[in-house]
Structures are given as structure tokens and as C-alpha cells.
Enzyme design. Structure first.
Site, PDB file in Angstrom:
ATOM      1  N   GLU A  79       0.810  -1.216   0.000  1.00 18.34           N
ATOM      2  CA  GLU A  79       0.000   0.000   0.000  1.00 18.34           C
ATOM      3  C   GLU A  79       0.853   1.282   0.000  1.00 18.34           C
ATOM      4  O   GLU A  79       0.388   2.327   0.463  1.00 18.34           O
ATOM      5  CB  GLU A  79      -0.970  -0.013   1.178  1.00 18.34           C
ATOM      6  CG  GLU A  79      -1.997  -1.129   1.049  1.00 18.34           C
ATOM      7  CD  GLU A  79      -3.113  -1.012   2.069  1.00 18.34           C
ATOM      8  OE1 GLU A  79      -4.252  -0.694   1.678  1.00 18.34           O
ATOM      9  OE2 GLU A  79      -2.843  -1.261   3.257  1.00 18.34           O
ATOM     10  N   HIS A  98      -0.850   4.534   8.485  1.00 16.33           N
ATOM     11  CA  HIS A  98      -1.935   3.670   8.033  1.00 16.33           C
ATOM     12  C   HIS A  98      -2.005   2.457   8.948  1.00 16.33           C
ATOM     13  O   HIS A  98      -0.991   1.803   9.195  1.00 16.33           O
ATOM     14  CB  HIS A  98      -1.723   3.218   6.590  1.00 16.33           C
ATOM     15  CG  HIS A  98      -2.723   2.183   6.154  1.00 16.33           C
ATOM     16  ND1 HIS A  98      -4.082   2.398   6.201  1.00 16.33           N
ATOM     17  CD2 HIS A  98      -2.562   0.914   5.697  1.00 16.33           C
ATOM     18  CE1 HIS A  98      -4.716   1.316   5.778  1.00 16.33           C
ATOM     19  NE2 HIS A  98      -3.818   0.398   5.466  1.00 16.33           N
ATOM     20  N   HIS A 166     -11.566  -1.663   6.375  1.00 17.15           N
ATOM     21  CA  HIS A 166     -10.126  -1.711   6.178  1.00 17.15           C
ATOM     22  C   HIS A 166      -9.381  -1.085   7.366  1.00 17.15           C
ATOM     23  O   HIS A 166      -8.687  -1.798   8.076  1.00 17.15           O
ATOM     24  CB  HIS A 166      -9.822  -0.966   4.867  1.00 17.15           C
ATOM     25  CG  HIS A 166      -8.384  -0.967   4.453  1.00 17.15           C
ATOM     26  ND1 HIS A 166      -7.955  -0.396   3.280  1.00 17.15           N
ATOM     27  CD2 HIS A 166      -7.258  -1.439   5.061  1.00 17.15           C
ATOM     28  CE1 HIS A 166      -6.638  -0.542   3.166  1.00 17.15           C
ATOM     29  NE2 HIS A 166      -6.190  -1.167   4.242  1.00 17.15           N
TER      30      HIS A 166
HETATM   31 ZN   LIG Z   1      -4.227  -1.502   4.825  1.00 14.47          ZN
END
Ligand SMILES: [Zn+2]
Length: 243
Positions: A79, A98, A166
Site C-alpha cells: 500500500e 496507516h 479496512h
Molecule cells: Zn491496509
């Protein structure tokens, strides 16, 4: 020093319960085409065991910025575009966090948003919630530039965006700020779920009380808050890591 900061932030994510296992990463802008980011090596053993050596200097396109940065079997996160899209789009952002905090994901899937339901309990968090925490409604891996650009659009220049099914992305001028924002959003999400579980209805605090909350002076309080995060990590530093 900067690599040690990114590594410590990864460990704080786990210590604070925002990440579990292998998933999640922190990045720090170096300039307009380079970032330091937590990568994975052959000895990968989880975000909570991140060492300074796991933080590598890459270009925004995911190539090594100097010979050896991706040596030893290290690879950038899948990512990475999530980080670079935010850094490209927002010159005010110096760091991106993140993670996949379960409470934040559950709150969104329960049809709730992060609201300023508290006051003095967490003043920076309340201020963040009052300004809005938008939701990116796609539950996909943010692994290409197109999806990452959609996420940045959904973020609407706010500090934090919830990623449906997510996790979250938090962007700040510093690693410390991006991290503390993520911790606040997770804390308010947990509190909201606890209120709902107790049969209550979370509602925003009265505007007059929200207006009365002082600005505590970001830099000074952030420095103290970050020292606290490092202090509560563990009194025994990880082997081979001095943070
Ligand atoms: Zn992720």
C-alpha cells in the site's frame, strides 16, 4: 534519528492496539520525491517488533533512493501508493500513518461516524472529530495510484479518513501528530462502541461546551504526549534499537 522515529511509531501503533500482527505502516516525507517508510524484510516478525533497520528510503515510485535501501530482501509495502498519494497531493503533510484498528472499522460498519461526543476527555481528539472524519467507502487494498487518488479525494483535506472495512489513514505535519490523531480517533471509536454496548446513544457535546475547549498549544503538548507514548512502549528498548 528519523528512521528511529518511524520505527518507534510502528511499535506505538501496536502498543496502543491500533494494529495487530503484520499490517500497517508509517511514512515520513524527506522531500517531494522521497520518503522513509516501514518496509518488510526476510526476518519480518510483526509491526510491534519494528526496528530502525526496517525503515527504508524510497522514491515515491517505490524504488530504492540509494543503493542498498532495498537490499537484503526488503520490499516496500503493497500500500505504498496510499502514502505517496497523500504526500503528493498535500504539501502540508509530512507524515502518513496507516493502520487497521478494529474499533474504527466496527464503528463505521455499525453505521456510525467519529463525532465530538467528548470534551475535556480528549481535547485534540474532540477538535479533530468536530471538524469531521470522512469515510472512504471502498474496502479495497490501496495498492495503485487510482484507488489512492480516490482515497485522497474522500479525505477532503482532513487529518484522518476512515477506510471502510479496512482501517484508517492519518496525515500530519509530523509523525507525532499523525500518530496522535490516529490514537484519538481510535479512542473515540472505542468509546462510541462502549456507549452503544451499554445501551446509550452517543451524541455530540453541546456547541457552547465545544467552543469553550481551549487550544492547548499543539507543539508543546504534542512533544509531551509523544514522550509519553515512547515511555509507555516499554522501558526495555528492543535489541539493536536505541529508541
Ligand atoms: Zn491496509
Amino acid at each position: 534519528m528519523e528512521r528511529a522515529l518511524v520505527a518507534a511509531a510502528c511499535r506505538v501503533l501496536v502498543a496502543r492496539g491500533l494494529a495487530d500482527g503484520l499490517l500497517g505502516h508509517v511514512s515520513l516525507r524527506v522531500d517531494d520525491d522521497h520518503l522513509l517508510v516501514r518496509c518488510r524484510g526476510p526476518e519480518e516478525s510483526g509491526l510491534g517488533r519494528t526496528l530502525t533497520a526496517d525503515v527504508r528510503l524510497l522514491t515515491f515510485d517505490g524504488r530504492e533512493a540509494a543503493p542498498g535501501e532495498l537490499a537484503d530482501g526488503y520490499t516496500p509495502p503493497n500500500e505504498l501508493p496510499l502514502h505517496t498519494a497523500v504526500l503528493r497531493a498535500r504539501g502540508d503533510v509530512g507524515a502518513v500513518v496507516h493502520a487497521h484498528p478494529a474499533a474504527v472499522v466496527a464503528l463505521d460498519l455499525a453505521g456510525r461516524t467519529v463525532e465530538p461526543i467528548v470534551g475535556a476527555f480528549d481535547i485534540p481528539g474532540t477538535s479533530l472529530a468536530r471538524g469531521g472524519v470522512p469515510v472512504f467507502t471502498r474496502g479495497v487494498l490501496v495498492r495503485d495510484r487510482l484507488v489512492a487518488t480516490e482515497m485522497v479525494a474522500a479525505m477532503e483535506n482532513r487529518p484522518v479518513v476512515v477506510l471502510r472495512g479496512h482501517g484508517l489513514t492519518s496525515a500530519g505535519s509530523t509523525v507525532q501528530r499523525a500518530m496522535l490523531q490516529a490514537i484519538s480517533v481510535d479512542r473515540i471509536a472505542r468509546l462510541t462502541l462502549a456507549i452503544l454496548a451499554a445501551g446509550g446513544q452517543p451524541v455530540p457535546l453541546a456547541s457552547a461546551d465545544l467552543d469553550d475547549l481551549p487550544n492547548l498549544g499543539d507543539a508543546l503538548n504534542e512533544a509531551a504526549a509523544w514522550r509519553h507514548e515512547l515511555a509507555r512502549l516499554n522501558t526495555a528498548p528492543l535489541e539493536r534499537d536505541g529508541t
